[in-house]
Design a protein around this motif. Structure first.
Motif, PDB file in Angstrom:
ATOM      1  N   GLU A   1     -97.601  61.655  -5.996  1.00 41.41           N
ATOM      2  CA  GLU A   1     -96.508  60.683  -5.950  1.00 41.41           C
ATOM      3  C   GLU A   1     -96.744  59.499  -6.869  1.00 41.41           C
ATOM      4  OE1 GLU A   1     -95.063  61.678  -1.376  1.00 41.41           O
ATOM      5  OE2 GLU A   1     -96.308  59.911  -1.769  1.00 41.41           O
ATOM      6  N   ALA A   2     -98.026  59.176  -7.117  1.00 40.93           N
ATOM      7  CA  ALA A   2     -98.328  58.063  -8.026  1.00 40.93           C
ATOM      8  C   ALA A   2     -97.927  58.387  -9.461  1.00 40.93           C
ATOM      9  CB  ALA A   2     -99.813  57.722  -7.959  1.00 40.93           C
ATOM     10  N   LEU A   3     -97.837  59.694  -9.787  1.00 35.62           N
ATOM     11  CA  LEU A   3     -97.516  60.108 -11.155  1.00 35.62           C
ATOM     12  C   LEU A   3     -96.253  60.956 -11.230  1.00 35.62           C
ATOM     13  CD1 LEU A   3    -101.126  61.134 -12.287  1.00 35.62           C
ATOM     14  CD2 LEU A   3     -99.947  58.991 -12.782  1.00 35.62           C
ATOM     15  N   CYS A   4     -95.559  61.093 -10.127  1.00 37.56           N
ATOM     16  CA  CYS A   4     -94.382  61.969 -10.085  1.00 37.56           C
ATOM     17  C   CYS A   4     -93.342  61.547 -11.122  1.00 37.56           C
ATOM     18  CB  CYS A   4     -93.763  61.946  -8.689  1.00 37.56           C
ATOM     19  SG  CYS A   4     -92.269  62.959  -8.540  1.00 37.56           S
ATOM     20  N   ASN A   5     -92.839  62.516 -11.873  1.00 35.14           N
ATOM     21  CA  ASN A   5     -91.831  62.211 -12.897  1.00 35.14           C
ATOM     22  C   ASN A   5     -90.517  61.733 -12.307  1.00 35.14           C
ATOM     23  OD1 ASN A   5     -93.463  62.834 -15.095  1.00 35.14           O
ATOM     24  ND2 ASN A   5     -92.896  64.995 -15.081  1.00 35.14           N
ATOM     25  N   PHE A   6     -90.323  61.976 -11.017  1.00 36.19           N
ATOM     26  CA  PHE A   6     -89.076  61.577 -10.371  1.00 36.19           C
ATOM     27  C   PHE A   6     -89.182  60.212  -9.681  1.00 36.19           C
ATOM     28  CE2 PHE A   6     -88.895  66.158 -10.722  1.00 36.19           C
ATOM     29  CZ  PHE A   6     -87.596  66.395 -11.113  1.00 36.19           C
ATOM     30  N   ARG A   7     -90.343  59.578  -9.761  1.00 32.33           N
ATOM     31  CA  ARG A   7     -90.500  58.275  -9.103  1.00 32.33           C
ATOM     32  C   ARG A   7     -89.622  57.234  -9.785  1.00 32.33           C
ATOM     33  NH1 ARG A   7     -94.615  58.726 -12.777  1.00 32.33           N
ATOM     34  NH2 ARG A   7     -95.397  56.841 -13.807  1.00 32.33           N
ATOM     35  N   PRO A   8     -89.207  56.186  -9.084  1.00 32.73           N
ATOM     36  CA  PRO A   8     -88.329  55.176  -9.684  1.00 32.73           C
ATOM     37  C   PRO A   8     -89.047  54.388 -10.779  1.00 32.73           C
ATOM     38  CG  PRO A   8     -89.060  54.484  -7.510  1.00 32.73           C
ATOM     39  CD  PRO A   8     -89.500  55.902  -7.669  1.00 32.73           C
ATOM     40  N   TYR A   9     -88.258  53.746 -11.623  1.00 31.43           N
ATOM     41  CA  TYR A   9     -88.790  52.972 -12.745  1.00 31.43           C
ATOM     42  C   TYR A   9     -88.828  51.487 -12.407  1.00 31.43           C
ATOM     43  CZ  TYR A   9     -87.896  57.165 -15.555  1.00 31.43           C
ATOM     44  OH  TYR A   9     -87.906  58.443 -16.053  1.00 31.43           O
ATOM     45  N   ASN A  10     -89.765  50.784 -13.022  1.00 25.68           N
ATOM     46  CA  ASN A  10     -89.817  49.329 -12.903  1.00 25.68           C
ATOM     47  C   ASN A  10     -88.849  48.705 -13.897  1.00 25.68           C
ATOM     48  OD1 ASN A  10     -91.951  49.290 -10.969  1.00 25.68           O
ATOM     49  ND2 ASN A  10     -93.416  49.654 -12.605  1.00 25.68           N
ATOM     50  N   CYS A  11     -88.334  47.548 -13.552  1.00 23.94           N
ATOM     51  CA  CYS A  11     -87.455  46.817 -14.462  1.00 23.94           C
ATOM     52  C   CYS A  11     -88.189  46.538 -15.773  1.00 23.94           C
ATOM     53  CB  CYS A  11     -87.006  45.507 -13.813  1.00 23.94           C
ATOM     54  SG  CYS A  11     -86.087  44.425 -14.943  1.00 23.94           S
ATOM     55  N   PRO A  12     -87.590  46.875 -16.923  1.00 20.32           N
ATOM     56  CA  PRO A  12     -88.273  46.683 -18.205  1.00 20.32           C
ATOM     57  C   PRO A  12     -88.169  45.277 -18.781  1.00 20.32           C
ATOM     58  CG  PRO A  12     -86.168  47.746 -18.573  1.00 20.32           C
ATOM     59  CD  PRO A  12     -86.304  47.594 -17.080  1.00 20.32           C
ATOM     60  N   TYR A  13     -87.496  44.377 -18.068  1.00 21.95           N
ATOM     61  CA  TYR A  13     -87.330  43.024 -18.598  1.00 21.95           C
ATOM     62  C   TYR A  13     -88.682  42.326 -18.669  1.00 21.95           C
ATOM     63  CZ  TYR A  13     -85.212  38.455 -19.405  1.00 21.95           C
ATOM     64  OH  TYR A  13     -84.837  37.250 -19.961  1.00 21.95           O
ATOM     65  N   ALA A  14     -88.973  41.692 -19.798  1.00 24.19           N
ATOM     66  CA  ALA A  14     -90.289  41.093 -20.013  1.00 24.19           C
ATOM     67  C   ALA A  14     -90.253  39.576 -20.029  1.00 24.19           C
ATOM     68  CB  ALA A  14     -90.882  41.593 -21.330  1.00 24.19           C
ATOM     69  N   GLY A  15     -89.092  38.986 -19.870  1.00 25.92           N
ATOM     70  CA  GLY A  15     -89.006  37.540 -19.931  1.00 25.92           C
ATOM     71  C   GLY A  15     -89.497  36.851 -18.683  1.00 25.92           C
ATOM     72  N   SER A  16     -89.638  37.591 -17.589  1.00 28.90           N
ATOM     73  CA  SER A  16     -90.134  37.031 -16.332  1.00 28.90           C
ATOM     74  C   SER A  16     -90.668  38.171 -15.497  1.00 28.90           C
ATOM     75  CB  SER A  16     -89.012  36.304 -15.576  1.00 28.90           C
ATOM     76  OG  SER A  16     -87.980  37.215 -15.240  1.00 28.90           O
ATOM     77  N   GLU A  17     -91.441  37.835 -14.479  1.00 26.99           N
ATOM     78  CA  GLU A  17     -91.938  38.869 -13.589  1.00 26.99           C
ATOM     79  C   GLU A  17     -90.792  39.337 -12.700  1.00 26.99           C
ATOM     80  OE1 GLU A  17     -94.878  40.239 -13.692  1.00 26.99           O
ATOM     81  OE2 GLU A  17     -95.504  38.961 -15.350  1.00 26.99           O
ATOM     82  N   CYS A  18     -90.411  40.585 -12.850  1.00 28.60           N
ATOM     83  CA  CYS A  18     -89.307  41.144 -12.068  1.00 28.60           C
ATOM     84  C   CYS A  18     -89.829  42.354 -11.306  1.00 28.60           C
ATOM     85  CB  CYS A  18     -88.144  41.529 -12.973  1.00 28.60           C
ATOM     86  SG  CYS A  18     -86.713  42.178 -12.066  1.00 28.60           S
ATOM     87  N   SER A  19     -89.666  42.353 -10.001  1.00 33.40           N
ATOM     88  CA  SER A  19     -90.212  43.411  -9.153  1.00 33.40           C
ATOM     89  C   SER A  19     -89.179  44.476  -8.803  1.00 33.40           C
ATOM     90  CB  SER A  19     -90.766  42.809  -7.862  1.00 33.40           C
ATOM     91  OG  SER A  19     -89.742  42.121  -7.150  1.00 33.40           O
ATOM     92  N   VAL A  20     -87.998  44.412  -9.389  1.00 30.56           N
ATOM     93  CA  VAL A  20     -86.939  45.367  -9.065  1.00 30.56           C
ATOM     94  C   VAL A  20     -87.317  46.754  -9.581  1.00 30.56           C
ATOM     95  CG1 VAL A  20     -84.556  46.016  -9.588  1.00 30.56           C
ATOM     96  CG2 VAL A  20     -85.107  43.662  -8.987  1.00 30.56           C
ATOM     97  N   VAL A  21     -87.075  47.777  -8.764  1.00 26.47           N
ATOM     98  CA  VAL A  21     -87.285  49.158  -9.164  1.00 26.47           C
ATOM     99  C   VAL A  21     -86.027  49.947  -8.863  1.00 26.47           C
ATOM    100  CG1 VAL A  21     -89.776  49.078  -8.773  1.00 26.47           C
ATOM    101  CG2 VAL A  21     -88.267  49.815  -6.926  1.00 26.47           C
ATOM    102  N   GLY A  22     -85.836  51.051  -9.558  1.00 22.72           N
ATOM    103  CA  GLY A  22     -84.659  51.866  -9.316  1.00 22.72           C
ATOM    104  C   GLY A  22     -84.524  52.958 -10.355  1.00 22.72           C
ATOM    105  N   ASP A  23     -83.431  53.693 -10.297  1.00 22.76           N
ATOM    106  CA  ASP A  23     -83.181  54.705 -11.309  1.00 22.76           C
ATOM    107  C   ASP A  23     -82.581  54.041 -12.547  1.00 22.76           C
ATOM    108  OD1 ASP A  23     -80.584  54.179 -10.576  1.00 22.76           O
ATOM    109  OD2 ASP A  23     -80.226  56.106  -9.610  1.00 22.76           O
TER     110      ASP A  23
END
Length: 312
Positions: free
Chosen positions: A128-150
């Motif tokens: 599950e730590a490497l599953c290709n179907f796991r959700p993605y982290n927000c790619p925004y780099a301007g601030s720490e963003c903890s949002v995850v999703g498809d």
């Protein structure tokens, strides 16, 4: 650090309070994904669920003198007291339950996102730590963003919450202007999202310190997995006064963090003196025009070699 101006042209179309709260711990919700859970097939699955955090328990599984169990993480949270009967937990391992878990096979927790795999109980976490179907982290780099999703949710999140510029097309032309380029700090400048070939790409442009020297860097990330990212290529070009720098490469997946890509120098890097030379004038104002394009690599059915499929 903020830009003074940006021009972008897209050239395409009964317990104490503390203990009560411990029972309310829950996993972080995954945005953009329809919640779904596997109903316990047997009471064994329920026995392996920690009564505090409700997550599956893995060795060491602890128990009190009365046989109530909980996971090792929650053992410290409840200050070594059984949350069920209030008895001191001690260091008793529930070896029988650990042995039972060895015989179980369970589906990946991302099965609702499409993962069809079933694993022995103790192999499930590693997958599950490497599953290709796991959700993605927000790619925004301007601030720490903890949002995850498809990906569809993250695209809407970037547009609505981070106010990121959205463009359609596989070519672009950006102009970056900064009035005092000598005030360079570690700071992200800009993120733009492009919709190209039915996929989404993140174009990063920023200034940061590389050793003692300030540099500017542009690179592309693919909003998807690493394998699909290899199907695409991109080029970046910056120049003026008869000189130019060109970078060509494969976009990195957003599975790799922004910092990881930046620190690996996997992109177009412009030293400050060169950036000021490209800016022209009295070298007191940064004026960079970065152009680029993306294309999809297609397999040649005759020779097997990859040929580019350029975006029209």
């Amino acid at each position: 650090m903020e830009l003074d101006s940006i021009e972008c042209v897209s050239s395409s179309d009964g317990m104490e309070e503390e203990e009560i709260q411990a029972h309310q711990f829950s996993a972080k919700p995954i945005h953009g994904i329809i919640a779904s859970a596997i109903a316990p097939a047997t009471s064994v699955h329920e026995l392996l669920e920690c009564p505090v955090c409700t997550n599956s328990m893995y060795p060491p599984i602890h128990q009190c003198h009365n046989g109530h169990t909980l996971c090792s993480t929650c053992k410290t949270r409840v200050h070594n007291r059984c949350p069920t009967c209030r008895q001191e937990l001690g260091d008793i391992r529930c070896l029988a339950l650990e042995k039972v878990a060895e015989s179980l096979e369970l589906p990946c927790k991302y099965y609702s996102l499409g993962c069809p795999e079933i694993f022995p109980y103790y192999s499930k976490l590693k997958h599950e730590a490497l599953c290709n179907f796991r959700p993605y982290n927000c790619p925004y780099a301007g601030s720490e963003c903890s949002v995850v999703g498809d990906i569809p949710f993250l695209v809407a999140h970037l547009r609505d919450d981070h106010k990121v510029d959205m463009h359609t097309g596989c070519t672009f032309n950006h102009r970056y202007v900064k009035s005092n380029p000598r005030e360079v700090e570690n700071a992200t400048w800009m993120l733009t999202v492009f919709n190209c070939f039915g996929q989404y790409f993140c174009l990063h442009f920023e200034a940061f310190q590389l050793g003692m020297a300030p540099v500017y860097m542009a690179f592309l990330r693919f909003m998807g997995d690493e394998i699909t990212a290899r199907n695409y290529s991109y080029s970046l070009e910056v120049g003026a006064n008869g000189r130019k720098l060109i970078w060509e490469g494969t976009p990195r997946s957003i599975r790799d963090s922004h910092r990881k890509v930046r620190d690996s120098h996997d992109g177009l890097i412009i030293q400050r003196n060169m950036a000021l030379f490209f800016s022209g004038g009295d070298r007191k104002e940064l004026k960079l025009r970065v152009t680029g394009r993306m294309w999809k690599e297609q397999q040649n059915p005759d020779g097997g070699a990859c040929i580019p499929n350029l975006c029209s």
